[in-house]
Design a protein around this motif. Sequence first.
Motif, short mmCIF file in Angstrom:
data_model
loop_
_atom_site.label_atom_id
_atom_site.label_comp_id
_atom_site.label_asym_id
_atom_site.label_seq_id
_atom_site.Cartn_x
_atom_site.Cartn_y
_atom_site.Cartn_z
N UNK A 127 3.51 -10.51 2.81
CA UNK A 127 3.17 -9.42 3.71
C UNK A 127 3.85 -8.12 3.33
N UNK A 128 5.09 -8.20 2.87
CA UNK A 128 5.87 -7.00 2.55
C UNK A 128 6.56 -7.19 1.20
N UNK A 129 5.82 -6.99 0.13
CA UNK A 129 6.38 -7.29 -1.21
C UNK A 129 7.53 -6.40 -1.62
N UNK A 130 7.75 -5.27 -0.95
CA UNK A 130 8.87 -4.41 -1.32
C UNK A 130 10.20 -4.83 -0.68
N UNK A 131 10.15 -5.81 0.24
CA UNK A 131 11.41 -6.37 0.73
C UNK A 131 12.08 -7.17 -0.39
N UNK A 132 13.38 -7.35 -0.26
CA UNK A 132 14.08 -8.12 -1.29
C UNK A 132 13.60 -9.56 -1.26
N UNK A 133 13.57 -10.20 -2.41
CA UNK A 133 13.12 -11.60 -2.45
C UNK A 133 14.12 -12.53 -1.79
N UNK A 134 13.64 -13.71 -1.46
CA UNK A 134 14.50 -14.80 -0.97
C UNK A 134 15.08 -14.56 0.42
N UNK A 222 9.21 11.30 2.15
CA UNK A 222 7.95 11.87 1.71
C UNK A 222 6.84 10.82 1.92
N UNK A 223 5.62 11.12 1.47
CA UNK A 223 4.48 10.24 1.74
C UNK A 223 4.34 9.16 0.67
N UNK A 224 4.35 7.90 1.13
CA UNK A 224 4.18 6.75 0.23
C UNK A 224 3.24 5.75 0.89
N UNK A 225 1.95 6.07 0.95
CA UNK A 225 1.00 5.18 1.65
C UNK A 225 1.02 3.76 1.10
N UNK A 226 1.07 2.80 2.02
CA UNK A 226 1.00 1.39 1.63
C UNK A 226 2.31 0.78 1.20
N UNK A 227 3.38 1.57 1.12
CA UNK A 227 4.66 1.03 0.66
C UNK A 227 5.18 0.00 1.66
N UNK A 228 4.97 0.26 2.95
CA UNK A 228 5.34 -0.66 4.03
C UNK A 228 4.14 -0.79 4.95
N UNK A 229 3.89 -2.00 5.44
CA UNK A 229 2.69 -2.25 6.26
C UNK A 229 3.03 -2.50 7.72
N UNK A 230 4.21 -3.01 8.00
CA UNK A 230 4.62 -3.35 9.36
C UNK A 230 5.83 -2.51 9.78
N UNK A 293 15.58 -2.93 -1.54
CA UNK A 293 16.17 -2.14 -2.64
C UNK A 293 15.21 -1.09 -3.20
N UNK A 294 13.91 -1.32 -3.11
CA UNK A 294 12.94 -0.39 -3.66
C UNK A 294 12.95 0.97 -2.96
N UNK A 295 13.56 1.04 -1.79
CA UNK A 295 13.68 2.33 -1.11
C UNK A 295 14.45 3.35 -1.94
N UNK A 296 15.29 2.88 -2.83
CA UNK A 296 16.10 3.78 -3.67
C UNK A 296 15.23 4.69 -4.53
N UNK A 297 13.97 4.31 -4.75
CA UNK A 297 13.07 5.12 -5.58
C UNK A 297 12.39 6.23 -4.78
N UNK A 298 12.50 6.20 -3.46
CA UNK A 298 11.78 7.13 -2.61
C UNK A 298 12.62 8.37 -2.30
N UNK A 299 11.94 9.42 -1.84
CA UNK A 299 12.62 10.69 -1.53
C UNK A 299 12.65 10.92 -0.03
N UNK A 300 13.84 11.09 0.50
CA UNK A 300 13.99 11.47 1.91
C UNK A 300 13.89 12.99 2.02
N UNK A 301 13.21 13.48 3.07
CA UNK A 301 13.02 14.93 3.19
C UNK A 301 13.71 15.53 4.41
N UNK A 302 14.12 14.68 5.37
CA UNK A 302 14.78 15.26 6.55
C UNK A 302 15.53 14.17 7.29
#
Length: 376
Positions: A127-134, A222-230, A293-302
């Motif tokens: 469901x959420x492949x960007x969460x850490x495994x295991x 910033x905008x990252x459509x589909x990165x998180x679904x829930x 951990x994949x959040x480290x690749x994203x940009x926070x804007x505020x």
Amino acid sequence: MSVPSYDVAVLGAGIVGAACARALALAGMSTIVLDRAPIGSGATAAGMGHITVLDDSEAQFALTRYSQQLWDELAPYLPADVEYVTTGTLWIAVDDEEMDVVRRKHEFHLARGVATEILDTRGVADLEPNLRPSLAGGLRVPGESAIYPPCAARWLIEDAHRCGAVLRLGAEVASVKKRTILLHDGATITADQIVHATGAWTTRLFPHLAVRPRKGHLVITDRYPGFVRHQLVELGYLKSAHGNTLESIAFNLQPRKTGQLLLGSSRQYDVAHKDVEPHMLKRMIRRALEYMPALARLTAIRAWTGFRAATPDSLPLIGPLDGYDGHLLATGHEGLGITTALGTAALIASHLTGSVPAIPYTPYLPARLAGAVAHG
């Protein structure tokens, strides 16, 4: 010059006050809403907008479930800028102990007619492949949703206005004596009933109330459509939300309709300033990276802060204030003001119109905390 008079004056144009104004205007009561600031600019603007059912107690479940159902009924009428979206919620478990909590939550919800799904490690990853495994697993609550709170508050006020309610912004209350409201600009307003929906600032008029400001931080990307679904929430969030420690953090991540991600959450007592505090942001982000951990690749804007109105028993104060005839409270919702705004408004309206409430309002009456103190 005559003094304006109304059936009800609602103090506070946040989402709870806005919902109360709408419910009372719909009930045919002449209503005025007063706020010194713009609509939804206080705790409402600092809320994530997650509409969720919580089960810390039967009373909390009853109010959150009832309110969620009211939001679902209202959804078809909400304009696009309210950003109502059914994301579902995924409560994340990191170990076997938290999976025991997942199973208890599932049984609790199932017995009360709320659909949930227990997920194992693979189910969460699918469901959420960007969460850490295991991760150990989780609980999916598919029917839960999210809104953009400031625009929701604005729409509720506009709908109240369509039913005859009056709005006065820039109206700072200097004092209230019985049923007379004196504003700082010298104007006077009278009302048969006064509803106090001013969140953590209700204690400015009633210092004895067991309501305590609790500061929170939020970060938006910033905008990252589909990165998180829930809506993603760690199970430790419940301990953070209902604990009395001076500082706490928990992982809470919401996908917005815009494609942005809203990251929380922090809680702080005994902090009076609104400044964004780097040490709290670092703790929040560090916690988030533990789960994703994949959040480290994203940009926070505020980043920004707000103050929640907390009570000692984590339930809001809804109903008549003992010793103050004609005064009702609609405050103390802590982090659930967005979810419970409509339910709170319905209970206030039931009390003032004499109708039978959809759920019992006894657990939320302010009298239950008589003698309690804000830091208790």
